[in-house]
Design a protein around this motif. Structure first.
Motif, PDB file in Angstrom:
ATOM      1  N   LEU A  46       0.819  -1.214   0.000  1.00  0.00           N
ATOM      2  CA  LEU A  46       0.000   0.000   0.000  1.00  0.00           C
ATOM      3  C   LEU A  46       0.852   1.262   0.000  1.00  0.00           C
ATOM      4  O   LEU A  46       0.526   2.233  -0.683  1.00  0.00           O
ATOM      5  CB  LEU A  46      -0.919   0.021   1.224  1.00  0.00           C
ATOM      6  CG  LEU A  46      -2.187  -0.824   1.194  1.00  0.00           C
ATOM      7  CD1 LEU A  46      -2.983  -0.602   2.478  1.00  0.00           C
ATOM      8  CD2 LEU A  46      -3.048  -0.485  -0.017  1.00  0.00           C
ATOM      9  N   VAL A  47       1.925   1.245   0.776  1.00  0.00           N
ATOM     10  CA  VAL A  47       2.761   2.451   0.882  1.00  0.00           C
ATOM     11  C   VAL A  47       3.847   2.522  -0.191  1.00  0.00           C
ATOM     12  O   VAL A  47       4.667   3.436  -0.193  1.00  0.00           O
ATOM     13  CB  VAL A  47       3.404   2.558   2.284  1.00  0.00           C
ATOM     14  CG1 VAL A  47       2.335   2.602   3.353  1.00  0.00           C
ATOM     15  CG2 VAL A  47       4.369   1.394   2.552  1.00  0.00           C
ATOM     16  N   GLY A  48       3.852   1.539  -1.101  1.00  0.00           N
ATOM     17  CA  GLY A  48       4.804   1.567  -2.208  1.00  0.00           C
ATOM     18  C   GLY A  48       6.189   1.079  -1.863  1.00  0.00           C
ATOM     19  O   GLY A  48       7.130   1.293  -2.636  1.00  0.00           O
ATOM     20  N   GLN A  49       6.333   0.408  -0.730  1.00  0.00           N
ATOM     21  CA  GLN A  49       7.656  -0.089  -0.343  1.00  0.00           C
ATOM     22  C   GLN A  49       8.100  -1.261  -1.209  1.00  0.00           C
ATOM     23  O   GLN A  49       9.273  -1.421  -1.501  1.00  0.00           O
ATOM     24  CB  GLN A  49       7.629  -0.510   1.129  1.00  0.00           C
ATOM     25  CG  GLN A  49       8.970  -1.010   1.657  1.00  0.00           C
ATOM     26  CD  GLN A  49       8.882  -1.461   3.101  1.00  0.00           C
ATOM     27  OE1 GLN A  49       7.799  -1.486   3.680  1.00  0.00           O
ATOM     28  NE2 GLN A  49      10.018  -1.819   3.681  1.00  0.00           N
ATOM     29  N   ARG A  50       7.121  -2.108  -1.596  1.00  0.00           N
ATOM     30  CA  ARG A  50       7.453  -3.237  -2.469  1.00  0.00           C
ATOM     31  C   ARG A  50       6.274  -3.546  -3.381  1.00  0.00           C
ATOM     32  O   ARG A  50       5.156  -3.093  -3.156  1.00  0.00           O
ATOM     33  CB  ARG A  50       7.835  -4.474  -1.657  1.00  0.00           C
ATOM     34  CG  ARG A  50       6.779  -5.012  -0.735  1.00  0.00           C
ATOM     35  CD  ARG A  50       7.261  -6.285  -0.034  1.00  0.00           C
ATOM     36  NE  ARG A  50       8.662  -6.245   0.337  1.00  0.00           N
ATOM     37  CZ  ARG A  50       9.125  -5.721   1.470  1.00  0.00           C
ATOM     38  NH1 ARG A  50       8.265  -5.205   2.334  1.00  0.00           N
ATOM     39  NH2 ARG A  50      10.408  -5.707   1.734  1.00  0.00           N
ATOM     40  N   SER A  51       6.544  -4.314  -4.410  1.00  0.00           N
ATOM     41  CA  SER A  51       5.518  -4.671  -5.377  1.00  0.00           C
ATOM     42  C   SER A  51       4.753  -5.905  -4.903  1.00  0.00           C
ATOM     43  O   SER A  51       5.252  -6.670  -4.066  1.00  0.00           O
ATOM     44  CB  SER A  51       6.150  -4.967  -6.737  1.00  0.00           C
ATOM     45  OG  SER A  51       6.932  -6.162  -6.648  1.00  0.00           O
ATOM     46  N   PRO A  52       3.553  -6.138  -5.434  1.00  0.00           N
ATOM     47  CA  PRO A  52       2.820  -7.361  -5.105  1.00  0.00           C
ATOM     48  C   PRO A  52       3.626  -8.615  -5.432  1.00  0.00           C
ATOM     49  O   PRO A  52       3.580  -9.602  -4.695  1.00  0.00           O
ATOM     50  CB  PRO A  52       1.557  -7.264  -5.971  1.00  0.00           C
ATOM     51  CG  PRO A  52       1.345  -5.802  -6.163  1.00  0.00           C
ATOM     52  CD  PRO A  52       2.733  -5.228  -6.266  1.00  0.00           C
ATOM     53  N   GLU A  53       4.371  -8.564  -6.546  1.00  0.00           N
ATOM     54  CA  GLU A  53       5.180  -9.716  -6.937  1.00  0.00           C
ATOM     55  C   GLU A  53       6.271 -10.001  -5.906  1.00  0.00           C
ATOM     56  O   GLU A  53       6.557 -11.156  -5.577  1.00  0.00           O
ATOM     57  CB  GLU A  53       5.810  -9.475  -8.309  1.00  0.00           C
ATOM     58  CG  GLU A  53       4.822  -9.377  -9.460  1.00  0.00           C
ATOM     59  CD  GLU A  53       4.090  -8.063  -9.522  1.00  0.00           C
ATOM     60  OE1 GLU A  53       3.051  -8.002 -10.203  1.00  0.00           O
ATOM     61  OE2 GLU A  53       4.551  -7.076  -8.878  1.00  0.00           O
ATOM     62  N   SER A  54       6.892  -8.941  -5.391  1.00  0.00           N
ATOM     63  CA  SER A  54       7.927  -9.105  -4.380  1.00  0.00           C
ATOM     64  C   SER A  54       7.345  -9.690  -3.098  1.00  0.00           C
ATOM     65  O   SER A  54       7.945 -10.582  -2.479  1.00  0.00           O
ATOM     66  CB  SER A  54       8.581  -7.749  -4.081  1.00  0.00           C
ATOM     67  OG  SER A  54       9.462  -7.849  -2.978  1.00  0.00           O
ATOM     68  N   ALA A  55       6.177  -9.206  -2.690  1.00  0.00           N
ATOM     69  CA  ALA A  55       5.533  -9.712  -1.481  1.00  0.00           C
ATOM     70  C   ALA A  55       5.172 -11.179  -1.633  1.00  0.00           C
ATOM     71  O   ALA A  55       5.375 -11.990  -0.722  1.00  0.00           O
ATOM     72  CB  ALA A  55       4.282  -8.890  -1.177  1.00  0.00           C
ATOM     73  N   ALA A  56       4.627 -11.537  -2.797  1.00  0.00           N
ATOM     74  CA  ALA A  56       4.260 -12.932  -3.047  1.00  0.00           C
ATOM     75  C   ALA A  56       5.497 -13.821  -3.021  1.00  0.00           C
ATOM     76  O   ALA A  56       5.447 -14.963  -2.534  1.00  0.00           O
ATOM     77  CB  ALA A  56       3.545 -13.048  -4.389  1.00  0.00           C
ATOM     78  N   SER A  57       6.619 -13.306  -3.531  1.00  0.00           N
ATOM     79  CA  SER A  57       7.861 -14.072  -3.539  1.00  0.00           C
ATOM     80  C   SER A  57       8.349 -14.356  -2.119  1.00  0.00           C
ATOM     81  O   SER A  57       8.845 -15.455  -1.830  1.00  0.00           O
ATOM     82  CB  SER A  57       8.936 -13.297  -4.319  1.00  0.00           C
ATOM     83  OG  SER A  57      10.168 -13.997  -4.298  1.00  0.00           O
ATOM     84  N   VAL A  58       8.199 -13.384  -1.228  1.00  0.00           N
ATOM     85  CA  VAL A  58       8.609 -13.582   0.167  1.00  0.00           C
ATOM     86  C   VAL A  58       7.743 -14.647   0.826  1.00  0.00           C
ATOM     87  O   VAL A  58       8.239 -15.522   1.552  1.00  0.00           O
ATOM     88  CB  VAL A  58       8.523 -12.251   0.945  1.00  0.00           C
ATOM     89  CG1 VAL A  58       8.753 -12.489   2.442  1.00  0.00           C
ATOM     90  CG2 VAL A  58       9.544 -11.257   0.411  1.00  0.00           C
ATOM     91  N   LEU A  59       6.444 -14.592   0.572  1.00  0.00           N
ATOM     92  CA  LEU A  59       5.541 -15.607   1.127  1.00  0.00           C
ATOM     93  C   LEU A  59       5.904 -16.994   0.596  1.00  0.00           C
ATOM     94  O   LEU A  59       5.898 -17.982   1.342  1.00  0.00           O
ATOM     95  CB  LEU A  59       4.089 -15.257   0.790  1.00  0.00           C
ATOM     96  CG  LEU A  59       3.515 -14.029   1.512  1.00  0.00           C
ATOM     97  CD1 LEU A  59       2.111 -13.719   0.988  1.00  0.00           C
ATOM     98  CD2 LEU A  59       3.464 -14.246   3.015  1.00  0.00           C
ATOM     99  N   GLU A  60       6.225 -17.072  -0.688  1.00  0.00           N
ATOM    100  CA  GLU A  60       6.630 -18.346  -1.282  1.00  0.00           C
ATOM    101  C   GLU A  60       7.892 -18.880  -0.606  1.00  0.00           C
ATOM    102  O   GLU A  60       8.029 -20.080  -0.361  1.00  0.00           O
ATOM    103  CB  GLU A  60       6.887 -18.169  -2.786  1.00  0.00           C
ATOM    104  CG  GLU A  60       5.640 -18.020  -3.629  1.00  0.00           C
ATOM    105  CD  GLU A  60       4.885 -19.325  -3.784  1.00  0.00           C
ATOM    106  OE1 GLU A  60       5.502 -20.393  -3.587  1.00  0.00           O
ATOM    107  OE2 GLU A  60       3.686 -19.273  -4.075  1.00  0.00           O
ATOM    108  N   HIS A  61       8.818 -17.992  -0.316  1.00  0.00           N
ATOM    109  CA  HIS A  61      10.070 -18.379   0.344  1.00  0.00           C
ATOM    110  C   HIS A  61       9.774 -19.059   1.690  1.00  0.00           C
ATOM    111  O   HIS A  61      10.378 -20.086   2.019  1.00  0.00           O
ATOM    112  CB  HIS A  61      10.948 -17.149   0.549  1.00  0.00           C
ATOM    113  CG  HIS A  61      12.142 -17.393   1.413  1.00  0.00           C
ATOM    114  ND1 HIS A  61      13.279 -18.029   0.952  1.00  0.00           N
ATOM    115  CD2 HIS A  61      12.378 -17.102   2.730  1.00  0.00           C
ATOM    116  CE1 HIS A  61      14.162 -18.118   1.936  1.00  0.00           C
ATOM    117  NE2 HIS A  61      13.641 -17.569   3.028  1.00  0.00           N
TER     118      HIS A  61
END
Length: 209
Positions: A177-192
């Motif tokens: 929401l605040v533009g710190q990271r992209s949805p793709e980046s967030a999804a990648s962290v969850l996948e990790h």
């Protein structure tokens, strides 16, 4: 003959207006007059259905939760008839990330409700949501199922991992929401983190579990 009014439909119309205004301006800045204007109805009508701003906010929260539940179920259905524990968990977590206008509004308004209930005694006096542990229990059950099937690392604590994943998804949503990271980046962290929990890829056997 006068047209019969569907009161539940009218309540939903007003709740949707509340969510739209809150999504644009923040929940703290929303008044009953703003909601009435957004819904295209009179202030008197909003007051007739909800009496106070607190009652309107509480109904809006219930409506927002119902919308998210429907979104999560749609994600789960898209994963297939028997997706298996990991795919089901992925679907539930990804549904909570603000990746489009609807999910962005959900995350923003739901977070606003959480913060407002800390300082608003009238809102805090009501149950925040009917079943606050529903998501946690659902993920815990899926992780227990995966553990019993031998799909997770030995000794995985299903409840602790469920709490961690939900907290992580919430924090990732805010960072999007605040533009710190992209949805793709967030999804990648969850996948990790799911890779850390699950020791083997989903198989046909798991999918039928």
């Amino acid at each position: 003959m006068p047209k019969r009014v569907d009161h539940e439909e009218r309540r939903t119309q007003i709740a949707e207006a509340l969510i739209r205004v809150a999504g644009r301006r923040g929940l703290h800045a929303v008044g009953m007059r703003d909601v009435a204007a957004e819904a295209g109805v009179s202030l008197r009508l909003v007051q007739y259905y909800f009496e106070t701003k607190e009652k309107l906010l509480f109904y809006g929260l219930q409506h927002l939760t119902a919308r998210f539940t429907a979104r999560a179920r749609a994600r789960l259905a898209a994963a297939g008839p028997e997706p298996g524990p990991r795919a089901a968990i992925e679907a539930l977590l990804l549904a909570s990330l603000p990746t489009d206008e609807e999910s962005r509004t959900f995350h923003l308004v739901y977070t606003s409700y959480s913060l407002l209930s800390v300082t608003d005694e009238a809102l805090a006096a009501q149950p925040f949501i009917d079943n606050p542990d529903a998501a946690e229990n659902a993920l815990t059950g899926l992780l227990e199922q995966a553990r019993e099937a031998g799909l997770t690392a030995p000794g995985v604590d299903a409840r602790t991992e469920a709490i961690s994943l939900l907290a992580m998804a919430g924090a990732m949503g805010t960072s999007i929401l605040v533009g710190q990271r992209s949805p793709e980046s967030a999804a990648s962290v969850l996948e990790h983190h799911l890779d850390r929990i699950f020791t083997a890829p989903a198989t046909a056997t798991e999918a039928r579990a």
